[in-house]
Write a protein that holds these residues in place. Structure first.
Motif, mmCIF file in Angstrom:
data_model
loop_
_atom_site.group_PDB
_atom_site.id
_atom_site.type_symbol
_atom_site.label_atom_id
_atom_site.label_comp_id
_atom_site.label_asym_id
_atom_site.label_seq_id
_atom_site.Cartn_x
_atom_site.Cartn_y
_atom_site.Cartn_z
ATOM 1 N N PHE A 144 0.826 -1.195 0.000
ATOM 2 C CA PHE A 144 0.000 0.000 0.000
ATOM 3 C C PHE A 144 0.865 1.251 0.000
ATOM 4 N N SER A 145 0.227 2.360 -0.353
ATOM 5 C CA SER A 145 0.900 3.658 -0.269
ATOM 6 C C SER A 145 0.099 4.514 0.693
ATOM 7 N N VAL A 146 0.806 5.424 1.331
ATOM 8 C CA VAL A 146 0.168 6.307 2.298
ATOM 9 C C VAL A 146 0.912 7.640 2.278
ATOM 10 N N SER A 147 0.172 8.705 2.439
ATOM 11 C CA SER A 147 0.790 10.025 2.550
ATOM 12 C C SER A 147 1.274 10.199 3.982
ATOM 13 N N ALA A 148 2.469 10.752 4.117
ATOM 14 C CA ALA A 148 3.038 10.880 5.456
ATOM 15 C C ALA A 148 3.915 12.110 5.564
ATOM 16 N N ASP A 149 3.929 12.653 6.762
ATOM 17 C CA ASP A 149 4.906 13.661 7.128
ATOM 18 C C ASP A 149 5.909 12.904 7.984
ATOM 19 N N THR A 150 6.954 12.389 7.355
ATOM 20 C CA THR A 150 7.890 11.511 8.046
ATOM 21 C C THR A 150 8.663 12.229 9.141
ATOM 22 N N GLU A 151 8.845 13.520 9.001
ATOM 23 C CA GLU A 151 9.543 14.280 10.045
ATOM 24 C C GLU A 151 8.735 14.315 11.335
ATOM 25 N N MET A 152 7.432 14.453 11.210
ATOM 26 C CA MET A 152 6.556 14.536 12.379
ATOM 27 C C MET A 152 5.999 13.166 12.793
ATOM 28 N N GLY A 153 6.112 12.165 11.904
ATOM 29 C CA GLY A 153 5.564 10.847 12.197
ATOM 30 C C GLY A 153 4.068 10.757 11.995
ATOM 31 N N ASP A 154 3.492 11.685 11.207
ATOM 32 C CA ASP A 154 2.054 11.681 10.925
ATOM 33 C C ASP A 154 1.783 10.927 9.638
ATOM 34 N N TYR A 155 0.909 9.919 9.709
ATOM 35 C CA TYR A 155 0.556 9.110 8.549
ATOM 36 C C TYR A 155 -0.931 9.210 8.288
ATOM 37 N N ASP A 156 -1.308 9.244 7.006
ATOM 38 C CA ASP A 156 -2.707 9.251 6.597
ATOM 39 C C ASP A 156 -3.343 7.949 7.063
ATOM 40 N N GLU A 157 -4.563 8.004 7.530
ATOM 41 C CA GLU A 157 -5.228 6.810 8.049
ATOM 42 C C GLU A 157 -5.926 5.985 6.977
ATOM 43 N N SER A 158 -5.949 6.451 5.734
ATOM 44 C CA SER A 158 -6.607 5.687 4.672
ATOM 45 C C SER A 158 -5.597 5.367 3.570
ATOM 46 N N PRO A 159 -4.936 4.206 3.684
ATOM 47 C CA PRO A 159 -3.935 3.839 2.681
ATOM 48 C C PRO A 159 -4.572 3.487 1.341
ATOM 49 N N THR A 160 -3.799 3.645 0.284
ATOM 50 C CA THR A 160 -4.212 3.211 -1.046
ATOM 51 C C THR A 160 -3.630 1.826 -1.272
ATOM 52 N N ILE A 161 -4.497 0.829 -1.458
ATOM 53 C CA ILE A 161 -4.060 -0.551 -1.616
ATOM 54 C C ILE A 161 -3.543 -0.759 -3.039
ATOM 55 N N LEU A 162 -2.334 -1.301 -3.144
ATOM 56 C CA LEU A 162 -1.721 -1.603 -4.440
ATOM 57 C C LEU A 162 -1.852 -3.080 -4.785
ATOM 58 N N PHE A 163 -1.801 -3.940 -3.759
ATOM 59 C CA PHE A 163 -1.886 -5.394 -3.940
ATOM 60 C C PHE A 163 -2.298 -5.997 -2.609
ATOM 61 N N ARG A 164 -3.124 -7.033 -2.646
ATOM 62 C CA ARG A 164 -3.481 -7.758 -1.426
ATOM 63 C C ARG A 164 -3.719 -9.222 -1.765
ATOM 64 N N ALA A 165 -3.351 -10.094 -0.825
ATOM 65 C CA ALA A 165 -3.570 -11.526 -1.014
ATOM 66 C C ALA A 165 -3.656 -12.195 0.356
#
Length: 81
Positions: free
Chosen positions: A51-72
């Motif tokens: 999955f991909s997620v938007s994040a502010d890596t400096e602050m440690g804030d991650y979006d709570e709704s990831p975009t799924i790229l693959f799942r199994a």
């Protein structure tokens, strides 16, 4: 605030009882790499998701709704759709 897109592969193995145990997340440089890694892990794990997620890596804030790229396989509810 420096927001960037982070690409992650998360695999799951058998936990206690019928639960799932998360393995360490694997960071990837782009969506294609994340999908390839997840596809390779899929036959070897109970569940895997890329999955991909938007994040502010400096602050440690991650979006709570990831975009799924693959799942199994079996995955926690947050990745089921």
């Amino acid at each position: 605030m420096a927001t960037e897109t982070v690409f992650i592969v998360q695999a799951y193995v058998q936990g206690r009882g019928s639960g799932l145990k998360a393995e360490p997340q694997v960071g990837c440089k782009d969506a294609a790499e994340a999908q390839r890694k997840a596809e390779r892990l899929a036959p070897l794990r109970l569940g895997v998701v890329a999955f991909s997620v938007s994040a502010d890596t400096e602050m440690g804030d991650y979006d709570e709704s990831p975009t799924i790229l693959f799942r199994a396989g079996r995955l926690p509810e947050m990745f089921e759709a």
